[in-house]
Enzyme design. Structure first.
Site, short mmCIF file in Angstrom:
data_model
loop_
_atom_site.label_atom_id
_atom_site.label_comp_id
_atom_site.label_asym_id
_atom_site.label_seq_id
_atom_site.Cartn_x
_atom_site.Cartn_y
_atom_site.Cartn_z
N ASP A 122 0.83 -1.22 0.00
CA ASP A 122 0.00 0.00 0.00
C ASP A 122 0.85 1.26 0.00
O ASP A 122 0.40 2.30 0.48
CB ASP A 122 -0.89 0.06 1.26
N CYS A 205 -18.76 3.54 -2.17
CA CYS A 205 -18.54 2.23 -1.57
C CYS A 205 -18.56 2.42 -0.04
O CYS A 205 -17.88 3.30 0.49
CB CYS A 205 -17.19 1.70 -2.04
#
Ligand code: SF4
Length: 330
Positions: A122, A205
């Protein structure tokens, strides 16, 4: 044994059995995908805006030759259910720290072979699910998740760029086919028909919404027990029905994450946060995001005494308290 076999064996000794290799190259084929998403305003606040950083691995290693993708299964206990809940991926030790430990070890091993190796968890903008699919780890589903054969989509991903030339793996040809289960299950209709993922709206989302600093009032009622993350599209996916569980002990859920209590979460202080929540995969967003989500759920799921919040020391929490009172006309 080839270098590739050596690396696979080393990963396997360390409990990692889903690993693949692909050529290090610029992903020009993704230009239209990112272009279209930008035009449609589908980028979100966590997304890198500079295209080159998303498609060009040579920014990170000029003479990179191979990208290695490794999946870390995290689903440890699939029998957890409750009216309020943390997403499965958040319940064990912070995955960033766990993956970094494993990836450092693998990089040290590769460097021991006389090569360069640089890991990412990430920590760059490269499309990790796309890379994983090129490396043959699985395919990208209509819900935008990477779906592996053994562990379904319950995996974290890490990548290593190396200057070793290693024979690439073949990408997986399997796809969702006619299935549209997650499209109808998504509570906010964030998953949309079209070429896989291209029209999906990550801005609505619920996983993203629970992590945003500012949640617009219209989403309050949609939280529906979610304390951090969502999981709905993963729970309904047929490929996640008979998956193997993780044996990575660091992902074993903490007891307090399995059975969260709103009264406790609404009032987390700095010490409690540091000792019990900062160590998990939802700790990185800070204490007040968890408190805020607990407070929203206290309005919609469980009626918990909340009047003390009007005197909370945090203006952020007081603001949500009054907005919620107004929204629910209390
Ligand atoms: Fe694909 Fe169906 Fe899984 Fe959605 S639920 S990701 S459409 S297989």
């Amino acid at each position: 044994m080839s270098v590739k076999d050596d690396i696979i064996k080393f990963c396997s000794i360390n409990g990692l059995d889903v690993i693949g290799f692909s050529e290090c190259r610029i992903f020009h084929e993704l230009n239209p995908y990112f272009d279209k998403r930008k035009k449609l305003g589908l980028e979100n606040e966590f997304e890198e805006k500079e295209l080159d950083k998303k498609i060009n691995p040579f920014i990170y290693m000029e003479d990179g030759k191979t990208i290695i993708s490794i999946a870390f299964p995290y689903l440890y206990d699939n029998d957890i259910s409750g009216k309020v809940y943390f997403s499965d991926y958040t319940m064990g030790r912070d995955y960033h720290l766990v993956l970094i430990e494993y990836m450092k070890k693998i990089c040290t091993y590769i460097q021991g072979l006389g090569a360069k190796a640089m890991y990412f968890v990430d920590s760059n903008a490269l499309p990790e699910r796309y890379i994983a699919s090129l490396c043959g780890l699985g395919f990208i589903g209509k819900n935008n998740m990477l779906i592996t054969k053994r562990y379904g989509s319950y995996v974290f991903l890490g990548e290593i760029i190396t200057d070793l030339v290693i024979e690439p793996d073949e990408s997986v040809t399997q796809k969702c086919g006619d299935c549209e289960i997650c499209l109808s299950a998504c509570p906010t209709s964030a998953i949309v028909k079209g070429k896989v993922g291209i029209n999906n709206n990550s801005n609505i989302c619920l996983s993203y919404i629970t992590q945003k600093k500012d949640i617009e009032d219209l989403w309050f009622e949609k939280l529906g027990g979610r304390l951090f993350g969502c999981d709905t599209c993963q729970k309904v996916c047929p490929y996640n029905k008979k998956v193997e569980l993780s044996v990575i002990k660091e992902f074993k859920p903490y007891e307090h994450m399995k059975t969260p209590e709103l009264k406790v979460l609404m009032n987390i202080d700095n010490k409690l946060f540091k000792d019990m929540y900062k160590i998990t995969s939802c700790g990185w967003r800070g204490k007040n995001i968890i408190r805020r989500n607990a407070i929203i759920n206290a309005f919609i799921i469980e009626k918990v005494e909340i009047t003390a919040l009007q005197k909370d020391t945090s203006p952020y929490i007081r603001d949500y308290y009054y907005r919620l009172l107004k929204f629910f006309k209390l």
